[in-house]
Design an enzyme around this catalytic site. Structure first.
Site, PDB file in Angstrom:
ATOM      1  N   GLU A  84       0.836  -1.196   0.000  1.00 44.95           N
ATOM      2  CA  GLU A  84       0.000   0.000   0.000  1.00 44.95           C
ATOM      3  C   GLU A  84       0.874   1.250   0.000  1.00 44.95           C
ATOM      4  O   GLU A  84       1.839   1.342   0.752  1.00 44.95           O
ATOM      5  CB  GLU A  84      -0.932   0.006   1.223  1.00 44.95           C
ATOM      6  N   CYS A 147      -8.209  -1.278   8.101  1.00 47.75           N
ATOM      7  CA  CYS A 147      -6.833  -1.413   7.603  1.00 47.75           C
ATOM      8  C   CYS A 147      -6.245  -0.051   7.259  1.00 47.75           C
ATOM      9  O   CYS A 147      -5.134   0.281   7.678  1.00 47.75           O
ATOM     10  CB  CYS A 147      -6.779  -2.342   6.390  1.00 47.75           C
ATOM     11  N   HIS A 171      -1.530  -5.407   2.147  1.00 48.96           N
ATOM     12  CA  HIS A 171      -2.792  -6.141   2.039  1.00 48.96           C
ATOM     13  C   HIS A 171      -2.533  -7.476   1.349  1.00 48.96           C
ATOM     14  O   HIS A 171      -1.848  -7.520   0.330  1.00 48.96           O
ATOM     15  CB  HIS A 171      -3.808  -5.349   1.201  1.00 48.96           C
TER      16      HIS A 171
HETATM   17  N1  PCA Z   1      -8.887  -6.369   6.628  1.00 49.01           N
HETATM   18  C1  PCA Z   1      -9.778  -5.238   6.851  1.00 49.01           C
HETATM   19  C2  PCA Z   1      -9.708  -4.982   8.324  1.00 49.01           C
HETATM   20  C3  PCA Z   1      -9.030  -6.160   8.929  1.00 49.01           C
HETATM   21  C4  PCA Z   1      -8.468  -6.903   7.794  1.00 49.01           C
HETATM   22  O1  PCA Z   1      -7.748  -7.902   7.860  1.00 49.01           O
HETATM   23  C5  PCA Z   1      -9.468  -4.067   5.957  1.00 49.01           C
HETATM   24  O2  PCA Z   1      -8.878  -4.257   4.886  1.00 49.01           O
HETATM   25  O3  PCA Z   1      -9.835  -2.944   6.300  1.00 49.01           O
END
Ligand code: PCA
Length: 234
Positions: A84, A147, A171
């Site tokens: 990200e 996140c 991610h």
């Molecule tokens: N993914 C979510 C919140 C917790 C996670 O593992 C997100 O991408 O916001």
């Protein structure tokens, strides 16, 4: 003195009864302990809660005093690992967090900075991993759920604590046990149904089902990103 990496991950949240980042963080700690005995890796679970994650992250940063912070979250429906690039000052999602908090267009920090860029070596890691044939991308949105919140707060709180450290967010897609991915990318983890939420960085795919990557591939990529962030000194 050994460099310390703080690696955060999440548990379940609506639509994701088993969060793959639990197993991935565990795997990455093991991989790094072997490949990088010079590093101390501390893994901490953060609650999937806007307010709770900020408090837990602050406590972990204060206690661990890390030299780098890498936070992991799952983005169901993505098919590669996303480095990200940017965290924005916005909480806004159609799903509640685990405290029942549903937010719409709320700033994380009123009058705070609108955005932070990742201070991990995003471009360099991406280029190196892609050249090695790994399934990676640079992503320009971490969503607007917990996140993105943690990504933003990691940058803000570490500065506030006077920690001048590389910090960022990765991610990951859904994962499957090694060798279990189907040719068509259909569901491979028995009994676990995952739901993609666009606000949580997910990709909603109507027909094709949820894409999966082998757990060992994602563990390897996380360990490589950690190594790029805190290179060995010789
Ligand atoms: N993914 C979510 C919140 C917790 C996670 O593992 C997100 O991408 O916001």
């Amino acid at each position: 003195m050994a460099n310390t990496l703080l690696l955060t991950y999440f548990g379940p949240f609506p639509g994701v009864p088993v969060n793959p980042t639990v197993a991935l963080a565990e795997g990455a700690v093991r991989a790094l302990n072997t490949a990088r005995p010079d590093l101390r890796v501390v893994a901490r679970e953060l609650p999937v809660s806007y307010d709770g994650s900020s408090a837990a992250l602050r406590a972990a940063l204060q206690e661990v005093q890390p030299d780098a912070l890498i936070s992991l979250g799952v983005a169901v429906g993505r098919d590669v690992v996303s480095l990200e690039q940017v965290a924005i000052n916005l909480d806004s999602a159609g799903i509640e967090d685990n405290d029942g908090d549903r937010r719409c267009d709320e700033p994380i920090v009123p009058d705070g900075r609108e955005a932070y860029f990742s201070s991990l070596p995003v471009r360099a890691s991406f280029e190196r991993l892609r050249a090695a044939g790994e399934p990676v991308e640079i992503s320009y949105t971490a969503g607007t759920y917990v996140c993105n919140h943690v990504f933003y707060e990691g940058q803000r709180i570490s500065r506030e604590l006077g920690l001048s450290i590389p910090a960022g967010f990765v991610h990951v897609p859904a994962i499957c046990a090694d060798g279990e991915e189907d040719a068509d990318g259909e569901e491979a983890t028995e009994g676990v149904e995952l739901t993609a939420h666009r606000d949580a960085g997910g990709v909603v795919r109507d027909e094709q089902g949820v894409p999966y990557l082998p757990e060992s591939t994602v563990v390897r990529i996380i360990a490589e990103i950690a190594s790029d962030t805190l290179p060995a000194v010789d």
